[in-house]
Scaffold this motif. Structure first.
Motif, PDB file in Angstrom:
ATOM      1  N   ALA A 180       0.826  -1.306   0.047  1.00 36.63           N
ATOM      2  CA  ALA A 180       0.142  -0.080  -0.135  1.00 36.63           C
ATOM      3  C   ALA A 180       0.869   1.186   0.041  1.00 36.63           C
ATOM      4  CB  ALA A 180      -1.202  -0.177   1.166  1.00 36.63           C
ATOM      5  N   ALA A 181       1.892   1.173   1.001  1.00 32.26           N
ATOM      6  CA  ALA A 181       2.772   2.563   0.938  1.00 32.26           C
ATOM      7  C   ALA A 181       3.386   2.613  -0.485  1.00 32.26           C
ATOM      8  CB  ALA A 181       3.776   2.480   1.970  1.00 32.26           C
ATOM      9  N   GLY A 182       4.014   1.598  -0.978  1.00 31.01           N
ATOM     10  CA  GLY A 182       4.884   1.389  -2.244  1.00 31.01           C
ATOM     11  C   GLY A 182       3.681   2.289  -3.176  1.00 31.01           C
ATOM     12  N   PHE A 183       2.561   1.626  -3.283  1.00 31.63           N
ATOM     13  CA  PHE A 183       1.803   2.411  -4.413  1.00 31.63           C
ATOM     14  C   PHE A 183       1.510   3.793  -4.224  1.00 31.63           C
ATOM     15  CE2 PHE A 183       0.713  -0.698  -7.911  1.00 31.63           C
ATOM     16  CZ  PHE A 183       1.044  -1.826  -7.107  1.00 31.63           C
ATOM     17  N   VAL A 184       1.297   4.021  -2.959  1.00 27.02           N
ATOM     18  CA  VAL A 184       0.799   5.590  -2.803  1.00 27.02           C
ATOM     19  C   VAL A 184       1.963   6.354  -3.034  1.00 27.02           C
ATOM     20  CG1 VAL A 184       0.449   7.308  -0.875  1.00 27.02           C
ATOM     21  CG2 VAL A 184      -0.962   5.047  -1.166  1.00 27.02           C
ATOM     22  N   LEU A 185       3.177   5.859  -2.918  1.00 27.13           N
ATOM     23  CA  LEU A 185       4.533   6.645  -3.084  1.00 27.13           C
ATOM     24  C   LEU A 185       4.628   6.739  -4.685  1.00 27.13           C
ATOM     25  CD1 LEU A 185       7.276   5.260  -0.718  1.00 27.13           C
ATOM     26  CD2 LEU A 185       6.208   7.724  -0.522  1.00 27.13           C
ATOM     27  N   LEU A 186       4.388   5.862  -5.414  1.00 24.42           N
ATOM     28  CA  LEU A 186       4.481   5.777  -6.806  1.00 24.42           C
ATOM     29  C   LEU A 186       3.390   6.854  -7.166  1.00 24.42           C
ATOM     30  CD1 LEU A 186       4.715   2.157  -7.852  1.00 24.42           C
ATOM     31  CD2 LEU A 186       6.624   4.158  -7.741  1.00 24.42           C
ATOM     32  N   LEU A 187       2.321   6.979  -6.741  1.00 22.11           N
ATOM     33  CA  LEU A 187       1.302   7.784  -7.182  1.00 22.11           C
ATOM     34  C   LEU A 187       1.714   9.232  -6.897  1.00 22.11           C
ATOM     35  CD1 LEU A 187      -2.191   6.158  -5.796  1.00 22.11           C
ATOM     36  CD2 LEU A 187      -1.365   6.380  -8.020  1.00 22.11           C
ATOM     37  N   TYR A 188       2.275   9.374  -5.809  1.00 21.01           N
ATOM     38  CA  TYR A 188       2.727  10.809  -5.340  1.00 21.01           C
ATOM     39  C   TYR A 188       3.651  11.138  -6.270  1.00 21.01           C
ATOM     40  CZ  TYR A 188       4.344  14.103  -1.925  1.00 21.01           C
ATOM     41  OH  TYR A 188       4.932  15.477  -1.245  1.00 21.01           O
ATOM     42  N   ALA A 189       4.594  10.216  -6.408  1.00 18.17           N
ATOM     43  CA  ALA A 189       5.699  11.126  -7.233  1.00 18.17           C
ATOM     44  C   ALA A 189       5.337  11.286  -8.788  1.00 18.17           C
ATOM     45  CB  ALA A 189       7.075   9.622  -7.524  1.00 18.17           C
ATOM     46  N   PHE A 190       4.338  10.312  -9.162  1.00 17.17           N
ATOM     47  CA  PHE A 190       4.079  10.714 -10.630  1.00 17.17           C
ATOM     48  C   PHE A 190       3.016  12.083 -10.808  1.00 17.17           C
ATOM     49  CE2 PHE A 190       5.662   6.462 -11.699  1.00 17.17           C
ATOM     50  CZ  PHE A 190       6.015   6.749 -12.857  1.00 17.17           C
ATOM     51  N   LEU A 191       2.392  12.001  -9.546  1.00 13.36           N
ATOM     52  CA  LEU A 191       1.353  13.325  -9.672  1.00 13.36           C
ATOM     53  C   LEU A 191       2.267  14.461  -9.317  1.00 13.36           C
ATOM     54  CD1 LEU A 191      -1.597  11.977  -7.467  1.00 13.36           C
ATOM     55  CD2 LEU A 191      -1.603  12.484  -9.987  1.00 13.36           C
ATOM     56  N   GLN A 192       3.177  14.398  -8.520  1.00 10.62           N
ATOM     57  CA  GLN A 192       4.032  15.565  -8.264  1.00 10.62           C
ATOM     58  C   GLN A 192       4.652  15.949  -9.681  1.00 10.62           C
ATOM     59  OE1 GLN A 192       4.430  17.108  -5.401  1.00 10.62           O
ATOM     60  NE2 GLN A 192       6.677  17.454  -4.929  1.00 10.62           N
ATOM     61  N   LYS A 193       5.083  15.033 -10.224  1.00  8.03           N
ATOM     62  CA  LYS A 193       6.031  15.187 -11.434  1.00  8.03           C
ATOM     63  C   LYS A 193       5.143  15.888 -12.671  1.00  8.03           C
ATOM     64  CE  LYS A 193       9.065  14.646 -14.654  1.00  8.03           C
ATOM     65  NZ  LYS A 193      10.027  15.858 -14.726  1.00  8.03           N
ATOM     66  N   THR A 194       3.873  15.361 -12.513  1.00  8.36           N
ATOM     67  CA  THR A 194       2.745  15.943 -13.709  1.00  8.36           C
ATOM     68  C   THR A 194       2.540  17.504 -13.474  1.00  8.36           C
ATOM     69  OG1 THR A 194       2.031  13.527 -13.635  1.00  8.36           O
ATOM     70  CG2 THR A 194       0.700  15.346 -14.896  1.00  8.36           C
ATOM     71  N   LEU A 195       2.406  17.532 -12.201  1.00  9.35           N
ATOM     72  CA  LEU A 195       1.950  18.899 -11.726  1.00  9.35           C
ATOM     73  C   LEU A 195       3.156  19.897 -12.042  1.00  9.35           C
ATOM     74  CD1 LEU A 195      -0.313  18.404  -8.450  1.00  9.35           C
ATOM     75  CD2 LEU A 195      -0.862  18.989 -10.840  1.00  9.35           C
ATOM     76  N   ALA A 196       4.067  19.392 -11.816  1.00  9.74           N
ATOM     77  CA  ALA A 196       5.445  20.141 -11.959  1.00  9.74           C
ATOM     78  C   ALA A 196       5.508  20.550 -13.421  1.00  9.74           C
ATOM     79  CB  ALA A 196       6.579  19.554 -11.295  1.00  9.74           C
ATOM     80  N   GLU A 197       5.209  19.468 -14.411  1.00  6.21           N
ATOM     81  CA  GLU A 197       5.362  19.689 -15.651  1.00  6.21           C
ATOM     82  C   GLU A 197       4.332  20.807 -16.324  1.00  6.21           C
ATOM     83  OE1 GLU A 197       6.993  17.491 -18.596  1.00  6.21           O
ATOM     84  OE2 GLU A 197       8.347  17.651 -16.887  1.00  6.21           O
ATOM     85  N   ARG A 198       2.915  20.583 -15.764  1.00  2.00           N
ATOM     86  CA  ARG A 198       2.135  21.465 -16.164  1.00  2.00           C
ATOM     87  C   ARG A 198       2.373  23.064 -15.709  1.00  2.00           C
ATOM     88  NH1 ARG A 198      -3.702  19.383 -13.981  1.00  2.00           N
ATOM     89  NH2 ARG A 198      -3.264  17.086 -14.966  1.00  2.00           N
ATOM     90  N   GLU A 199       2.872  23.002 -14.359  1.00  2.00           N
ATOM     91  CA  GLU A 199       3.192  24.440 -14.077  1.00  2.00           C
ATOM     92  C   GLU A 199       4.218  25.146 -14.944  1.00  2.00           C
ATOM     93  OE1 GLU A 199       4.330  24.483 -10.019  1.00  2.00           O
ATOM     94  OE2 GLU A 199       2.514  23.938  -9.487  1.00  2.00           O
ATOM     95  N   SER A 200       5.180  24.477 -15.279  1.00  2.00           N
ATOM     96  CA  SER A 200       6.232  25.093 -16.088  1.00  2.00           C
ATOM     97  C   SER A 200       5.960  25.322 -17.714  1.00  2.00           C
ATOM     98  CB  SER A 200       7.643  24.164 -16.125  1.00  2.00           C
ATOM     99  OG  SER A 200       7.355  22.805 -16.738  1.00  2.00           O
ATOM    100  N   SER A 201       5.054  24.588 -18.158  1.00  2.00           N
ATOM    101  CA  SER A 201       4.455  24.851 -19.481  1.00  2.00           C
ATOM    102  C   SER A 201       3.510  26.082 -19.500  1.00  2.00           C
ATOM    103  CB  SER A 201       3.672  23.556 -20.135  1.00  2.00           C
ATOM    104  OG  SER A 201       2.538  23.378 -19.523  1.00  2.00           O
TER     105      SER A 201
END
Lengths: 249, 114
Positions: free
Chosen positions: A228-249
C-alpha cells in the motif's frame, strides 16, 4: 528495422517449433498436477491451520522467495522515487509545496460524489483483504493494492492538495520501510530461537479463525503495509511530477 | 481447454514481443512488455488448471473434489504486483529520457550517455 524484424521472425519460428513440441508432449488436461500441489493441498490445513493454500504457499512454504519479491518491489519503488525526485529538484521553487494548484478541469459532481462515497468502503475492504488472507482469497499483496486506491479516489474527487493532506509523505515512507523490514524481522525471530529462518514461532490457533496460521497473518499485514505504501509513493511521485510539468508549461 | 490456454499464451508472447521490436515510443514499449508478461500468467495458471477444479480454499469442500494447483497461483499474484511497480520504474526512466533527449523514440536513444 529490417534486420530486427528478420531476427524477430527467426526467433518466433524457433519459439513455435520448440513450444509446439513441448505442448505436444505435455500430459493431457487434468493429468498434470505436480507433487508439490498435491502435498500442499493435503497439508496446508493440518500443518499450518490455514484454509487458503495460496496464502500458505506465499507467506510460508515459499515465504523466503516472497521476501525476495518484496525487495524487488521495494527497490523499484525507491528507484522510481529517486528518478522522479531529481527531476523535481531541477525544476526549482516551482515544484515546492507553496506552488499553486494549476488544475483547469474540475471533476464533475457525479465523479466527486461517487469517488468520495467509495473511499470508505475501499479502505474497509482493503483492510479486510489484508487481514483475512489466511482464510479466504486475499492477503497482503492484493489488499495493499486495494488500500492504495483510496487516496487515488480522493485525488479523483478533489485535487493533489487534498491527496497530499491525507497522505503524509513522511509517514508513507516510514510505512514502506517498516513493512519491508517487518517481514524480514518476523522471519528472523526463529533464528534467535535457533530454528531455521521463517519457522513459525507462534501458536497456530484454531484453523478458520482470524489468528490462525501463526506468523502468516503477521507477514501478510507487513506485506500489505509495504505494498500500500509503495503504491501511494508511486502515485505521489508521478502526480507531483505531472503537476510540476504543467506548471512550467 | 488447457491446450487453448497455451496457444493464447504463445500468441500474447509473440504479439508483445513484436510490439517491443517495432516500438517507436518508450511508453508503448513498457506496455508491450506487460503483454509479454501476461502470457506467463496465462501459461502458468493454465499448467495449474484441473477440469472441474475449485479454488484451493479448504472451507466446506467435499472430500475428493479436484483442486487447482496453488503453487502457480501464488507465483502469479506476487508477480502481478511486482510487475506493476517495475513498470512504474520503467515509466520513470522514460520520463527522464524524454527530459534529457527531448523524445521517446527508443531508436533515437541507442548510445549510452554519461
Amino acid at each position: 528495422m529490417k534486420l530486427r524484424l528478420t531476427l524477430f521472425g527467426l526467433g518466433i519460428c524457433g519459439l513455435v517449433a520448440l513450444y509446439g513440441t513441448v505442448i505436444a508432449h505435455m500430459p493431457g488436461p487434468g493429468k498434470m498436477h505436480s507433487p508439490y500441489s498435491r502435498a500442499i493441498n493435503k497439508l496446508c490445513v493440518p500443518q499450518r491451520h490455514v484454509t487458503d493454500a495460496v496464502t500458505a504457499v506465499n507467506f510460508d512454504y515459499r515465504g523466503f522467495d516472497t521476501l525476495g519479491e518484496e525487495f524487488i518491489l521495494f527497490a523499484s519503488v525507491m528507484g522510481t522515487l529517486v528518478l522522479l525526485r531529481e527531476a523535481a529538484e531541477n525544476k526549482g521553487p516551482l515544484s515546492g509545496d507553496s506552488a499553486s494548484e494549476p488544475r483547469n478541469v474540475r471533476p464533475t459532481e457525479a465523479v466527486r460524489v461517487t469517488a468520495l462515497a467509495l473511499v470508505g468502503p475501499t479502505v474497509v475492504f482493503g483492510v479486510y483483504v489484508v487481514t483475512h488472507g489466511q482464510l479466504t482469497p486475499g492477503g497482503g499483496f492484493q489488499g495493499g493494492v486495494v488500500l492504495a486506491t483510496a487516496p487515488l479516489l480522493v485525488y479523483l474527487a478533489d485535487d493533489f492538495k487534498t491527496f497530499k493532506r491525507i497522505t503524509s509523505h513522511a509517514l508513507i515512507e516510514i510505512s514502506e520501510a517498516v513493512g519491508g523490514g517487518m517481514y524480514a524481522v518476523i522471519g528472523a525471530i526463529a533464528l534467535v530461537l535457533s530454528r531455521p529462518y521463517m519457522t513459525n514461532v507462534l501458536p497456530l490457533a484454531q484453523s478458520g479463525g482470524i489468528a490462525s496460521g501463526g506468523i502468516i497473518p503477521l507477514i501478510s499485514i507487513a506485506t500489505g503495509l509495504e505494498v500500500a505504501a509503495g503504491f501511494v509513493l508511486l502515485l505521489y511521485a508521478f502526480l507531483q511530477k505531472t503537476l510540476a510539468e504543467r506548471e512550467s508549461s | 481447454m488447457t491446450t487453448y490456454a497455451y496457444v493464447v499464451a504463445a500468441w500474447l508472447f509473440a504479439i508483445g514481443l513484436f510490439g517491443i521490436v517495432t516500438s517507436k515510443n518508450l511508453v508503448h514499449m513498457c506496455l508491450c512488455l506487460t503483454v509479454v508478461q501476461a502470457s506467463t500468467y496465462l501459461l502458468l495458471t493454465g499448467v495449474g488448471y484441473r477440469p472441474g477444479g475449485t479454488a484451493p480454499i479448504f472451507v466446506n469442500l467435499p472430500a475428493g473434489a479436484p483442486i487447482v494447483d496453488p503453487v502457480v497461483q501464488a507465483l502469479m499474484l506476487t508477480d502481478i504486483v511486482v510487475e506493476t511497480t517495475v513498470v512504474a520504474l520503467m515509466l520513470a526512466l522514460t520520463v527522464q529520457i524524454h527530459k534529457k533527449t527531448g523524445n521517446c523514440d527508443p531508436n533515437a536513444t541507442t548510445a549510452l550517455q554519461g
